[in-house]
Scaffold this active site. Structure first.
Site, mmCIF file in Angstrom:
data_model
loop_
_atom_site.group_PDB
_atom_site.id
_atom_site.type_symbol
_atom_site.label_atom_id
_atom_site.label_comp_id
_atom_site.label_asym_id
_atom_site.label_seq_id
_atom_site.Cartn_x
_atom_site.Cartn_y
_atom_site.Cartn_z
ATOM 1 N N CYS A 1 0.836 -1.214 0.000
ATOM 2 C CA CYS A 1 0.000 0.000 0.000
ATOM 3 C C CYS A 1 0.869 1.262 0.000
ATOM 4 O O CYS A 1 1.515 1.583 1.001
ATOM 5 C CB CYS A 1 -0.908 -0.045 1.224
ATOM 6 S SG CYS A 1 -1.776 1.485 1.587
ATOM 7 N N CYS B 1 -0.042 3.924 2.604
ATOM 8 C CA CYS B 1 0.346 3.445 3.943
ATOM 9 C C CYS B 1 1.806 3.794 4.225
ATOM 10 O O CYS B 1 2.158 4.225 5.323
ATOM 11 C CB CYS B 1 0.170 1.930 4.050
ATOM 12 S SG CYS B 1 -1.512 1.351 3.826
#
Length: 106
Positions: A31, A34
């Site tokens: 991600c 993230c």
């Protein structure tokens, strides 16, 4: 203090039963957003040491906790206080916005 990884097995003890407010960062290795907020969360973890605990749950390795909370997108930040979710934030945000979110909820 750095953010600490928490597994599904540790979730209840480390998050729900914590005496201090806990921010849970649901994230995954793949991600991009993230990874963007990771350094800001590390810095905030140090700044709020003793006041707020920040933990990370890898959703790929620990599917139960995010499923129980209905997490559909990551990064997803959940703030727990006294064993209950008091606020959550989905998606990446700059450090200043994350700090403001923590301050208004703690």
């Amino acid at each position: 203090m750095a953010t600490q990884p928490v597994s599904d097995a540790q979730f209840d003890a480390e998050v729900v039963k914590s005496d201090t407010p806990v921010i849970v960062d649901f994230w995954a290795e793949w991600c991009g957003p993230c990874k963007q907020i990771g350094p800001a969360l590390e810095e905030l973890s140090s700044e709020y040491e003793g006041k707020v605990k920040i933990v990370k749950v890898n959703v790929d390795e620990n599917p139960e906790s995010p499923a129980a909370l209905g997490v559909r997108g990551i990064p997803a930040l959940f703030m727990f206080k006294d064993g209950k979710v008091i606020s959550n934030k989905i998606g990446a945000a700059p450090k200043a916005a994350l700090k403001a979110w923590i301050d208004e909820n703690v």
